[in-house]
Write an enzyme that holds these catalytic residues in place. Sequence first.
Site, PDB file in Angstrom:
ATOM      1  CG  HIS A  68      -1.954  -0.967   1.284  1.00  0.00           C
ATOM      2  ND1 HIS A  68      -2.972  -0.941   2.196  1.00  0.00           N
ATOM      3  CD2 HIS A  68      -2.188  -2.042   0.489  1.00  0.00           C
ATOM      4  CE1 HIS A  68      -3.793  -1.953   1.969  1.00  0.00           C
ATOM      5  NE2 HIS A  68      -3.329  -2.635   0.951  1.00  0.00           N
ATOM      6  CE1 TYR A 194      -4.386   3.710   9.397  1.00  0.00           C
ATOM      7  CE2 TYR A 194      -4.925   3.505  11.722  1.00  0.00           C
ATOM      8  CZ  TYR A 194      -4.159   3.145  10.640  1.00  0.00           C
ATOM      9  OH  TYR A 194      -3.138   2.225  10.796  1.00  0.00           O
ATOM     10  N   PRO A 286      -2.433   0.063  19.130  1.00  0.00           N
ATOM     11  CG  PRO A 286      -4.426  -1.092  18.736  1.00  0.00           C
ATOM     12  CD  PRO A 286      -3.628  -0.455  19.827  1.00  0.00           C
ATOM     13  CE  LYS A 290       5.579   3.198  13.040  1.00  0.00           C
ATOM     14  NZ  LYS A 290       5.069   2.661  11.766  1.00  0.00           N
ATOM     15  CE1 TYR A 378      -0.296   3.631   9.822  1.00  0.00           C
ATOM     16  CE2 TYR A 378       0.372   2.841   7.659  1.00  0.00           C
ATOM     17  CZ  TYR A 378      -0.448   2.757   8.768  1.00  0.00           C
ATOM     18  OH  TYR A 378      -1.417   1.783   8.822  1.00  0.00           O
TER      19      TYR A 378
END
Length: 384
Positions: A68, A194, A286, A290, A378
């Site tokens: 992604h 998200y 979460p 990570k 990220y």
Amino acid sequence: MGIVGAGPAGLLLAHLLHLEGIDSVIVENRSRQYVTERVRAGVLEQGTVDLMIQSGVGGRLLKEGMRHEGIYLNFQGTRHRIDMAALTGGRAITVYGQNEVVSDLIEARLATGRPLFFEADSVSVHGFDTGAPAIRFQHNQEPHEVRCDFIAGCDGFHGICRGAMPHRSYERIYPYAWLGILAHAAPSCDELVYSLHERGFALFSMRSPGVTRLYLQCAPDEDIDSWPDERIWKELCVRLSTSDGWKPNQGEIFQKGITGMRRFVAEPMRSGRLFLAGDAAHIVPPTGAKGLNLAASDVRNLALALTAFYKSGREQLLDEYSDKSLRRVWKAQRFSWWMTSMLHLSPEGNEFDHRRQLAELDYVTSSRAAMVSLAENYTGLPMD
Ligand code: APR
Ligand code: PHB
């Protein structure tokens, strides 16, 4: 090397050491089936993917993992894409279940013929502050003792190694949790979403072209029985749908569970000849994805340090292991705290907090500097 725990940390450490010709014994208290079926996270940073490929255990990951290059942040009915690859010079994440990582590493371990004990009872660690460390356990009702040069405590948050050594800990349990499901439904978006909604956080993720993974913020003491499938879908659709008509595809729910959220760090990560790695030393909420990646970077550091020790007798990297690993851990704690506080409704929060969260989301989806910071963290800060 004696290794306690056959999660991603213990198995990957054993594999990296094997490649350097360093012998190890892994002692795990659960069954092979339990560790490979346990549903956990699924986002691998670029550096974790690179490590698996370079060490020869990335074959299935390359075929089945879903690369992604972006993620979406969803608020006030609109999805905003963060183009992570464009913002970081080509870095991406790969969606591949942690249980698949564990299965691949168990296969690789068994192929080496080196020892891996499942279903070990009464595991204990000894002598790591003297020159003679040992792991003791029962297997098939027989007592065993592994005498080794070093012990790696890769036994997760509830393991026994951390408690056996002096350390200081920092901990907070969040006043909310995630209800997670796996459903037989084709992902309706090819990247993660998200979402912050006035009813709480929700996350759209996936495992394969036919399986969607979804999460809902809930109370930590939520009773899963009060969440029949229809209620879960209704709540997911309310929290995730956007004004352009996007929503998750629905399908049969075949797994559901509630996971509490905490942050935790133990310092230092070493006592004498005992080294902690992964969840045994730290837990992140979460939201930043990570946990697995920190476990991978810890064991990479430890494998490099042990290799230097066995090749040249140098102890410097072993001495630096804890500080070096903790530096990355604290940066991941910072990022995970930021993502978590931006995206969850706190029961202690008020209208000001919600408006501030929306302003944060507005900023992070409109300022290039803020987007670069999100994308860089990220996809994973470089492993040094
Ligand atoms: N003796 C032997 N093994 C033990 C003991 C014990 N006393 N206690 C726990 N274990 C085993 C667990 O059964 C588990 O298989 O240690 C393993 C620890 O694995 P994980 O909990 O997966 O931890 P780690 O390998 O550090 O991986 C971190 O796990 O929680 C996720 O998000 C986190 O993805 C991250 C990853
Ligand atoms: C998952 O797919 O399980 C997942 C994805 C992103 C997260 C956490 C979990 O932040």
